[in-house]
Design a protein around this motif. Structure first.
Motif, PDB file in Angstrom:
ATOM      1  N   SER A   1       0.974  -1.247  -0.044  1.00 52.76           N
ATOM      2  CA  SER A   1      -0.025  -0.127  -0.054  1.00 52.76           C
ATOM      3  C   SER A   1       0.782   1.195  -0.091  1.00 52.76           C
ATOM      4  CB  SER A   1      -0.942   0.087   1.326  1.00 52.76           C
ATOM      5  OG  SER A   1      -0.073   0.048   2.459  1.00 52.76           O
ATOM      6  N   GLY A   2      -0.036   2.567  -0.165  1.00 50.98           N
ATOM      7  CA  GLY A   2       0.873   3.744  -0.361  1.00 50.98           C
ATOM      8  C   GLY A   2       1.472   3.989   0.983  1.00 50.98           C
ATOM      9  N   GLU A   3       0.574   3.527   2.152  1.00 50.91           N
ATOM     10  CA  GLU A   3       0.757   3.958   3.611  1.00 50.91           C
ATOM     11  C   GLU A   3       2.173   3.253   4.087  1.00 50.91           C
ATOM     12  OE1 GLU A   3       0.405   6.272   6.624  1.00 50.91           O
ATOM     13  OE2 GLU A   3      -0.823   6.290   4.760  1.00 50.91           O
TER      14      GLU A   3
ATOM     15  N   GLU B   1      10.822  13.692   5.435  1.00 45.97           N
ATOM     16  CA  GLU B   1       9.816  14.368   6.431  1.00 45.97           C
ATOM     17  C   GLU B   1       8.475  14.032   5.894  1.00 45.97           C
ATOM     18  OE1 GLU B   1      10.619  18.581   6.815  1.00 45.97           O
ATOM     19  OE2 GLU B   1      12.846  18.261   6.567  1.00 45.97           O
ATOM     20  N   ALA B   2       7.457  13.912   6.999  1.00 43.82           N
ATOM     21  CA  ALA B   2       6.085  13.421   6.780  1.00 43.82           C
ATOM     22  C   ALA B   2       5.498  14.412   5.566  1.00 43.82           C
ATOM     23  CB  ALA B   2       5.347  13.061   8.021  1.00 43.82           C
ATOM     24  N   ARG B   3       5.910  15.830   6.080  1.00 41.95           N
ATOM     25  CA  ARG B   3       5.435  16.852   5.367  1.00 41.95           C
ATOM     26  C   ARG B   3       5.491  16.593   3.981  1.00 41.95           C
ATOM     27  NH1 ARG B   3       8.392  21.078   4.302  1.00 41.95           N
ATOM     28  NH2 ARG B   3      10.470  21.074   5.437  1.00 41.95           N
ATOM     29  N   THR B   4       6.447  16.176   3.446  1.00 39.42           N
ATOM     30  CA  THR B   4       6.911  16.043   1.929  1.00 39.42           C
ATOM     31  C   THR B   4       6.633  15.087   1.180  1.00 39.42           C
ATOM     32  OG1 THR B   4       8.891  14.687   2.140  1.00 39.42           O
ATOM     33  CG2 THR B   4       9.111  16.963   2.668  1.00 39.42           C
ATOM     34  N   ILE B   5       5.486  13.905   1.970  1.00 39.47           N
ATOM     35  CA  ILE B   5       5.064  12.739   1.255  1.00 39.47           C
ATOM     36  C   ILE B   5       3.600  12.905   1.230  1.00 39.47           C
ATOM     37  CG2 ILE B   5       4.869  10.241   1.334  1.00 39.47           C
ATOM     38  CD1 ILE B   5       7.375  10.459   3.528  1.00 39.47           C
ATOM     39  N   GLU B   6       3.069  12.722   0.047  1.00 41.22           N
ATOM     40  CA  GLU B   6       1.553  12.524   0.036  1.00 41.22           C
ATOM     41  C   GLU B   6       1.248  11.282  -0.540  1.00 41.22           C
ATOM     42  OE1 GLU B   6      -2.005  14.419  -2.931  1.00 41.22           O
ATOM     43  OE2 GLU B   6      -0.087  15.234  -3.067  1.00 41.22           O
ATOM     44  N   VAL B   7       0.292  10.446  -0.003  1.00 44.31           N
ATOM     45  CA  VAL B   7      -0.466   9.234  -0.365  1.00 44.31           C
ATOM     46  C   VAL B   7      -1.927   9.527  -0.540  1.00 44.31           C
ATOM     47  CG1 VAL B   7      -0.785   6.885   0.276  1.00 44.31           C
ATOM     48  CG2 VAL B   7       1.360   7.920   1.117  1.00 44.31           C
ATOM     49  N   ARG B   8      -2.483   9.118  -1.675  1.00 44.39           N
ATOM     50  CA  ARG B   8      -3.889   9.193  -1.736  1.00 44.39           C
ATOM     51  C   ARG B   8      -4.174   8.094  -2.794  1.00 44.39           C
ATOM     52  NH1 ARG B   8      -7.595  12.471  -5.091  1.00 44.39           N
ATOM     53  NH2 ARG B   8      -6.669  12.700  -6.997  1.00 44.39           N
TER      54      ARG B   8
ATOM     55  N   GLY C   1     -11.132  -0.422 -10.378  1.00 39.71           N
ATOM     56  CA  GLY C   1     -10.599  -0.650  -8.946  1.00 39.71           C
ATOM     57  C   GLY C   1      -9.842   0.590  -8.364  1.00 39.71           C
ATOM     58  N   HIS C   2      -8.924   0.380  -7.512  1.00 38.93           N
ATOM     59  CA  HIS C   2      -8.390   1.446  -6.966  1.00 38.93           C
ATOM     60  C   HIS C   2      -6.870   1.323  -6.789  1.00 38.93           C
ATOM     61  CE1 HIS C   2      -8.786  -1.114  -3.373  1.00 38.93           C
ATOM     62  NE2 HIS C   2      -7.882  -0.522  -2.773  1.00 38.93           N
ATOM     63  N   THR C   3      -6.260   2.252  -6.533  1.00 36.54           N
ATOM     64  CA  THR C   3      -4.694   2.403  -6.258  1.00 36.54           C
ATOM     65  C   THR C   3      -4.258   3.373  -5.421  1.00 36.54           C
ATOM     66  OG1 THR C   3      -2.554   1.981  -7.381  1.00 36.54           O
ATOM     67  CG2 THR C   3      -4.055   3.492  -8.333  1.00 36.54           C
ATOM     68  N   ASP C   4      -3.149   3.296  -4.949  1.00 37.35           N
ATOM     69  CA  ASP C   4      -2.487   4.326  -3.831  1.00 37.35           C
ATOM     70  C   ASP C   4      -1.269   4.894  -4.665  1.00 37.35           C
ATOM     71  OD1 ASP C   4      -4.251   3.504  -1.807  1.00 37.35           O
ATOM     72  OD2 ASP C   4      -2.618   2.433  -0.791  1.00 37.35           O
ATOM     73  N   PHE C   5      -1.714   6.473  -4.923  1.00 39.77           N
ATOM     74  CA  PHE C   5      -0.660   7.006  -5.446  1.00 39.77           C
ATOM     75  C   PHE C   5       0.310   7.684  -4.327  1.00 39.77           C
ATOM     76  CE2 PHE C   5      -3.374   7.126  -9.108  1.00 39.77           C
ATOM     77  CZ  PHE C   5      -2.515   7.202 -10.184  1.00 39.77           C
ATOM     78  N   VAL C   6       1.543   7.586  -4.488  1.00 33.92           N
ATOM     79  CA  VAL C   6       2.468   8.109  -3.620  1.00 33.92           C
ATOM     80  C   VAL C   6       3.294   9.175  -4.246  1.00 33.92           C
ATOM     81  CG1 VAL C   6       4.594   7.299  -1.999  1.00 33.92           C
ATOM     82  CG2 VAL C   6       2.898   5.653  -2.373  1.00 33.92           C
ATOM     83  N   LYS C   7       3.723  10.410  -3.618  1.00 30.32           N
ATOM     84  CA  LYS C   7       4.536  11.583  -4.200  1.00 30.32           C
ATOM     85  C   LYS C   7       5.094  11.914  -3.237  1.00 30.32           C
ATOM     86  CE  LYS C   7       0.232  12.547  -5.715  1.00 30.32           C
ATOM     87  NZ  LYS C   7      -0.787  13.491  -6.373  1.00 30.32           N
TER      88      LYS C   7
END
Length: 314
Positions: free
Chosen positions: A19-21, A33-40, A47-53
């Motif tokens: 998973s993205g998480e 740093e957590a603030r620089t990471i986005e998971v959506r 279906g669905h998928t987790d984008f990680v940026k």
């Protein structure tokens, strides 16, 4: 070396619960740093998928008020797994494995004080149960989301150049095991291969550089019913920045949904190449294309950005 992070990325994604998480937590563990990471999580038609940026802010990057150029690194794929049809990590997953490994390595480097000059943006998506689809000569991995969603999520308007990493083994035109790069693509034009990228590829591999062939069809958007080698150059349809494909390749045609087909050493070479490009690009020592020549092409032949659109309705 990046082999440690390639292996960690491989094991992280080779799971039905990938998973993205999980990727986010791994990035934080190495120093991001957590603030620089986005998971959506994004829902698509299949279906669905987790984008990680994740952003890595450079010493002279734009996020800090500097002028160093920004590099985008896209891990392109359909899915990391094809469950329940297939058990295990599929060949198509290598784009995500490489992108996550790049992010882990850059995070560790930054924590130790080795910060690149320019900003770097790394993006990919994580789906352990993506569908498959028929394709010639071997089956492709499909994706739970369409290409328009992928481009919208994985690209960013601040990017000055893009490396698109994708498994490119399901063909008979790249007969080399390792990785290869494409010519530079910008606004509908297939430009000459970057000499600077060829140099770095030679230094990293210790071998002659490898370039894979592309066609006009390959740089047009998916959905126009034209044959595409794969989705490696789809980012070029969503940006004005120059895009180069970084293809993980094989001597034989390997289905994207094949398991046990990933070559860790090839992924590691790709990761080192991408990081070296990030260093040189941020320092202003590497060019993806010649801006003066591109302006001359536009003057002689006009824009070709209609190739970035779906085209006329027939």
């Amino acid at each position: 070396m990046s082999i440690k992070y390639v292996m960690e990325s491989y094991e992280l994604l080779d799971s039905p619960s990938a998973s993205g998480e999980a990727v986010r937590n791994a990035l934080i563990d190495v120093g991001c740093e957590a603030r620089t990471i986005e998971v959506r999580t994004v829902e698509g038609p299949k279906g669905h998928t987790d984008f990680v940026k994740v952003w890595f802010h450079g010493k002279k990057g734009k996020h800090g008020g500097g002028t160093a150029p920004t590099l985008g690194i896209v891990g392109r794929l359909g899915g990391v797994g094809a469950r329940p049809e297939k058990v295990g990590l599929v060949s198509d997953a290598d784009g995500a494995v490489a992108a996550v490994a790049v992010a882990l390595k850059l995070g560790r480097m930054a924590k130790l004080g080795d910060v690149l000059d320019g900003d770097v943006f790394v993006s990919t998506h994580i789906c352990p149960d993506a569908p498959t689809s028929p394709h010639d000569p071997v089956p492709f991995m499909d994706s739970p989301i369409n290409m328009q969603i992928a481009n919208a999520e994985e690209m960013h308007p601040d990017l000055d150049a893009v490396l698109s990493i994708d498994t490119t083994r399901g063909n008979r035109v790249v007969n080399h095991r390792g990785f290869a790069i494409s010519p530079t693509v910008k606004e509908g034009y297939i430009l000459r291969v970057s000499e600077d990228l060829l140099d770095i590829m030679s230094y990293v591999t210790g071998r002659m550089p490898q370039v894979f062939p592309i066609t006009t069809q390959d740089i047009t958007p998916y959905g126009n019913e034209l044959y595409h080698l794969n989705s490696i150059l789809q980012p070029c349809t969503a940006t004005r920045a120059p895009v180069v494909g970084v293809a993980l390749t094989a001597e034989t045609a390997v289905p994207g949904c094949a398991t046990g087909a990933s070559q860790v050493s090839d992924i590691e070479s790709t990761v080192r190449f991408v990081i070296e490009v990030g260093k040189a690009f941020g320092e202003g020592k590497l060019r993806f294309y010649d801006p003066e020549e591109f302006e001359r092409i536009l003057g002689l032949y006009g824009p070709m950005n209609h190739l970035q659109t779906p085209g006329k309705k027939i």
